[in-house]
Motif scaffolding. Sequence first.
Motif, PDB file in Angstrom:
ATOM      1  N   SER A  69      47.681  45.992  37.893  1.00 34.25           N
ATOM      2  CA  SER A  69      46.136  46.314  37.594  1.00 34.25           C
ATOM      3  C   SER A  69      45.234  46.087  38.692  1.00 34.25           C
ATOM      4  CB  SER A  69      45.980  45.474  36.782  1.00 34.25           C
ATOM      5  OG  SER A  69      44.581  45.302  36.216  1.00 34.25           O
ATOM      6  N   GLY A  70      44.502  47.432  39.016  1.00 33.28           N
ATOM      7  CA  GLY A  70      43.328  47.314  39.965  1.00 33.28           C
ATOM      8  C   GLY A  70      42.377  46.475  39.557  1.00 33.28           C
ATOM      9  N   SER A  71      41.888  46.365  38.143  1.00 34.37           N
ATOM     10  CA  SER A  71      40.723  45.703  37.895  1.00 34.37           C
ATOM     11  C   SER A  71      41.173  44.358  37.923  1.00 34.37           C
ATOM     12  CB  SER A  71      40.572  46.038  36.382  1.00 34.37           C
ATOM     13  OG  SER A  71      41.543  45.413  35.492  1.00 34.37           O
ATOM     14  N   GLY A  72      42.433  43.698  37.950  1.00 37.36           N
ATOM     15  CA  GLY A  72      42.674  42.359  37.994  1.00 37.36           C
ATOM     16  C   GLY A  72      43.257  41.856  39.308  1.00 37.36           C
ATOM     17  N   PHE A  73      44.206  42.513  39.878  1.00 36.43           N
ATOM     18  CA  PHE A  73      44.768  42.025  41.278  1.00 36.43           C
ATOM     19  C   PHE A  73      43.884  42.692  42.301  1.00 36.43           C
ATOM     20  CE2 PHE A  73      47.491  41.605  44.880  1.00 36.43           C
ATOM     21  CZ  PHE A  73      48.123  40.474  44.584  1.00 36.43           C
ATOM     22  N   GLY A  74      43.740  43.820  42.311  1.00 35.41           N
ATOM     23  CA  GLY A  74      42.845  44.548  43.436  1.00 35.41           C
ATOM     24  C   GLY A  74      41.603  43.954  43.671  1.00 35.41           C
ATOM     25  N   ASN A  75      41.094  43.836  42.248  1.00 36.34           N
ATOM     26  CA  ASN A  75      39.535  43.111  42.227  1.00 36.34           C
ATOM     27  C   ASN A  75      39.511  41.730  42.614  1.00 36.34           C
ATOM     28  OD1 ASN A  75      37.113  42.695  41.371  1.00 36.34           O
ATOM     29  ND2 ASN A  75      37.345  43.066  39.116  1.00 36.34           N
ATOM     30  N   PHE A  76      40.423  40.961  42.127  1.00 33.74           N
ATOM     31  CA  PHE A  76      40.075  39.428  42.122  1.00 33.74           C
ATOM     32  C   PHE A  76      41.002  38.880  43.131  1.00 33.74           C
ATOM     33  CE2 PHE A  76      38.401  40.082  37.876  1.00 33.74           C
ATOM     34  CZ  PHE A  76      37.302  39.630  37.895  1.00 33.74           C
ATOM     35  N   GLU A  77      42.036  39.517  43.634  1.00 39.19           N
ATOM     36  CA  GLU A  77      42.868  38.994  44.791  1.00 39.19           C
ATOM     37  C   GLU A  77      42.691  39.515  46.211  1.00 39.19           C
ATOM     38  OE1 GLU A  77      44.758  36.554  44.255  1.00 39.19           O
ATOM     39  OE2 GLU A  77      45.328  36.313  42.200  1.00 39.19           O
ATOM     40  N   GLU A  78      42.107  40.719  46.077  1.00 37.14           N
ATOM     41  CA  GLU A  78      41.920  41.600  47.499  1.00 37.14           C
ATOM     42  C   GLU A  78      40.767  41.864  47.745  1.00 37.14           C
ATOM     43  OE1 GLU A  78      45.697  43.887  48.225  1.00 37.14           O
ATOM     44  OE2 GLU A  78      45.741  44.417  46.162  1.00 37.14           O
ATOM     45  N   ILE A  79      39.885  42.834  47.177  1.00 42.66           N
ATOM     46  CA  ILE A  79      38.646  43.551  47.726  1.00 42.66           C
ATOM     47  C   ILE A  79      37.561  43.121  46.918  1.00 42.66           C
ATOM     48  CG2 ILE A  79      40.095  45.162  48.944  1.00 42.66           C
ATOM     49  CD1 ILE A  79      39.058  47.226  47.038  1.00 42.66           C
ATOM     50  N   GLY A  80      37.648  42.568  45.749  1.00 46.84           N
ATOM     51  CA  GLY A  80      36.355  42.590  44.986  1.00 46.84           C
ATOM     52  C   GLY A  80      35.454  41.577  45.494  1.00 46.84           C
ATOM     53  N   PRO A  81      34.187  41.582  44.812  1.00 49.59           N
ATOM     54  CA  PRO A  81      33.294  40.833  45.096  1.00 49.59           C
ATOM     55  C   PRO A  81      33.402  39.122  44.995  1.00 49.59           C
ATOM     56  CG  PRO A  81      32.468  41.617  43.156  1.00 49.59           C
ATOM     57  CD  PRO A  81      33.803  42.375  43.625  1.00 49.59           C
ATOM     58  N   LEU A  82      34.243  38.902  44.125  1.00 54.67           N
ATOM     59  CA  LEU A  82      34.851  37.393  43.511  1.00 54.67           C
ATOM     60  C   LEU A  82      36.182  37.390  43.639  1.00 54.67           C
ATOM     61  CD1 LEU A  82      32.502  36.829  40.341  1.00 54.67           C
ATOM     62  CD2 LEU A  82      31.922  36.231  42.744  1.00 54.67           C
ATOM     63  N   ASP A  83      36.687  36.220  44.062  1.00 53.18           N
ATOM     64  CA  ASP A  83      37.944  35.845  44.194  1.00 53.18           C
ATOM     65  C   ASP A  83      38.627  35.246  42.830  1.00 53.18           C
ATOM     66  OD1 ASP A  83      37.363  33.269  43.963  1.00 53.18           O
ATOM     67  OD2 ASP A  83      37.912  32.865  46.151  1.00 53.18           O
ATOM     68  N   ARG A  84      39.822  34.863  42.657  1.00 47.37           N
ATOM     69  CA  ARG A  84      40.480  34.484  41.488  1.00 47.37           C
ATOM     70  C   ARG A  84      39.694  33.289  40.960  1.00 47.37           C
ATOM     71  NH1 ARG A  84      46.481  33.196  42.352  1.00 47.37           N
ATOM     72  NH2 ARG A  84      45.499  31.419  43.272  1.00 47.37           N
ATOM     73  N   ASP A  85      38.980  32.394  41.962  1.00 44.17           N
ATOM     74  CA  ASP A  85      38.400  31.059  41.356  1.00 44.17           C
ATOM     75  C   ASP A  85      36.933  31.540  41.124  1.00 44.17           C
ATOM     76  OD1 ASP A  85      40.560  29.661  41.499  1.00 44.17           O
ATOM     77  OD2 ASP A  85      40.544  29.641  43.715  1.00 44.17           O
ATOM     78  N   LEU A  86      36.750  32.812  41.153  1.00 47.22           N
ATOM     79  CA  LEU A  86      35.228  33.234  40.928  1.00 47.22           C
ATOM     80  C   LEU A  86      34.125  32.706  42.054  1.00 47.22           C
ATOM     81  CD1 LEU A  86      35.179  32.855  37.120  1.00 47.22           C
ATOM     82  CD2 LEU A  86      35.933  34.878  38.279  1.00 47.22           C
ATOM     83  N   LYS A  87      34.695  32.858  43.067  1.00 49.88           N
ATOM     84  CA  LYS A  87      33.906  32.499  44.260  1.00 49.88           C
ATOM     85  C   LYS A  87      33.749  33.470  45.165  1.00 49.88           C
ATOM     86  CE  LYS A  87      35.607  27.629  44.566  1.00 49.88           C
ATOM     87  NZ  LYS A  87      36.257  26.657  45.455  1.00 49.88           N
ATOM     88  N   PRO A  88      32.375  33.719  45.886  1.00 49.84           N
ATOM     89  CA  PRO A  88      32.170  35.086  46.417  1.00 49.84           C
ATOM     90  C   PRO A  88      33.447  35.307  47.693  1.00 49.84           C
ATOM     91  CG  PRO A  88      30.121  33.696  46.227  1.00 49.84           C
ATOM     92  CD  PRO A  88      31.469  32.865  45.778  1.00 49.84           C
ATOM     93  N   ARG A  89      33.890  36.331  47.858  1.00 48.27           N
ATOM     94  CA  ARG A  89      34.691  36.895  48.793  1.00 48.27           C
ATOM     95  C   ARG A  89      34.165  37.468  49.984  1.00 48.27           C
ATOM     96  NH1 ARG A  89      38.020  39.294  46.061  1.00 48.27           N
ATOM     97  NH2 ARG A  89      39.836  38.062  46.177  1.00 48.27           N
ATOM     98  N   ARG A  90      34.185  36.870  51.052  1.00 53.44           N
ATOM     99  CA  ARG A  90      33.598  37.017  52.240  1.00 53.44           C
ATOM    100  C   ARG A  90      33.762  38.435  52.717  1.00 53.44           C
ATOM    101  NH1 ARG A  90      33.359  31.659  56.291  1.00 53.44           N
ATOM    102  NH2 ARG A  90      31.947  30.496  54.797  1.00 53.44           N
ATOM    103  N   SER A  91      35.025  38.955  52.651  1.00 55.63           N
ATOM    104  CA  SER A  91      35.390  40.266  53.074  1.00 55.63           C
ATOM    105  C   SER A  91      35.536  41.237  51.813  1.00 55.63           C
ATOM    106  CB  SER A  91      36.783  40.125  53.806  1.00 55.63           C
ATOM    107  OG  SER A  91      37.877  39.639  52.553  1.00 55.63           O
ATOM    108  N   THR A  92      34.698  41.166  50.975  1.00 57.18           N
ATOM    109  CA  THR A  92      34.523  42.145  49.804  1.00 57.18           C
ATOM    110  C   THR A  92      34.228  43.479  50.255  1.00 57.18           C
ATOM    111  OG1 THR A  92      33.707  42.692  47.740  1.00 57.18           O
ATOM    112  CG2 THR A  92      32.408  41.395  49.186  1.00 57.18           C
TER     113      THR A  92
END
Length: 437
Positions: A69-92
């Motif tokens: 799932s892109g909406s899950g893994f791609g989003n929260f584990e790779e390139i989305g604005p938030l990581d899995r812990d719902l913290k901002p991703r610096r490299s989004t």
Amino acid sequence: MGRCALVAVLGILCWKGLCSSLNGGEDWGYVQVRPGAHMFWWLYYADSGSAQNQDLPLVMWLQGGPGGSGSGFGNFEEIGPLDRDLKPRRSTWVQAAHVLFVDNPVGTGFSYSEDIDGFATNVSTVASDMMELLRNFFNERSEFQDIPFYIFSESYGGKMAAVISMELTKAVAQGTIRCSFAGVALGDSWISPIDSVMTWGPYLYSTSLLDDYGLTDVSAAAEDVRRAVEQQQFQKATELWSVAETVVEQNTNGVNFYNILTQDPEQKLTSNPGENFISLQTRRHIHRLHGRSLSELMNGPIRKKLGIIPHNVTWGGQAEQVFSSMAGDFMRPVVDVVDQLLAAGVNVTVYNGQLDLIVDTIGQELWVKRLKWAGLPAFNKLRWTPLDDPTSPGLTGAFFKAYKNFSFYWILKAGHMIPSDQGPMALQMLKMITQQD
């Protein structure tokens, strides 16, 4: 699907219903691509502090599997604005583009089929479904029609992306979809499966992860896969691919196919008595994209936030059926499609992680060197150019070379999921491909 209200969920403020604005926020929805077949999409509008958002491209991200799932893994584990812990991703990637996640094929993530006949069995159906989704998306959101549109992908997502890109090129030329398609990027992609399988042994041997006996065993298992592919027995080839992976694991004490330097004892698999290869491969490849913590996030707070997921749909609940339905198509190559894209003038990028095993770089280079593209001889004569690691100036983070409408990026210290392993480098690559750097 948008509701024009300011909502706060999980401590995140997001605007819904911003279909006429490019000024930040997010939106999501469903498109029925065939009777009973529904695909879920999730859009993040660009949030750039240094550029006008209308000047930034739209990037669609396609996950692998098939069934990831892109909406899950791609989003929260790779390139989305938030990581899995719902913290901002610096490299989004939202810093440099509007990002569209699509749960693809039907049945992946929050996408779903109402009956067993709704699952795709080949990439042609996958592409046809995506054309319906994109037609709907660009019609409903005309502000994106004149913005450069790129497709980025990972793993089996790259195989799907190649075919989707070819169909999109035709649709744009015919006027059935209005968008400014600007190129496709194939990340650690399953373009020529047999080239990957045949190079597992040499790659593992060269990195001291196989001894002579192991190399013999893995090479023999790979030969069995090759024979099945040459005989066009693709369902059998998929089964033998599963066997070959088991042989690799047995001879390497459980190497991580996704990053050879990262071994997780909890990820080691053993075949259950009587287990079929579909179930084994789902555990081996799909479940790692649907880890328990991510599944709890998606089926809990995220599901509640989205507010449109049918009560009988579980995020990832149809993943095994997606993989099973595509098993007969899984080992088919699409190198010819890449050639067609290049001949049509489409910008094509291949990028690969140095530490990836399942789609190792030497396997990628093999099929690239067999392209019939007229520019290949000139491309092959070029020397690659080193790129500094964005976090460590002076240290090499990648190499690349480009000629006309084809480019190749070798990403160092990264495995199969490049944005997870080397986020800043992946973001810089995105900017270069989309001509922002």
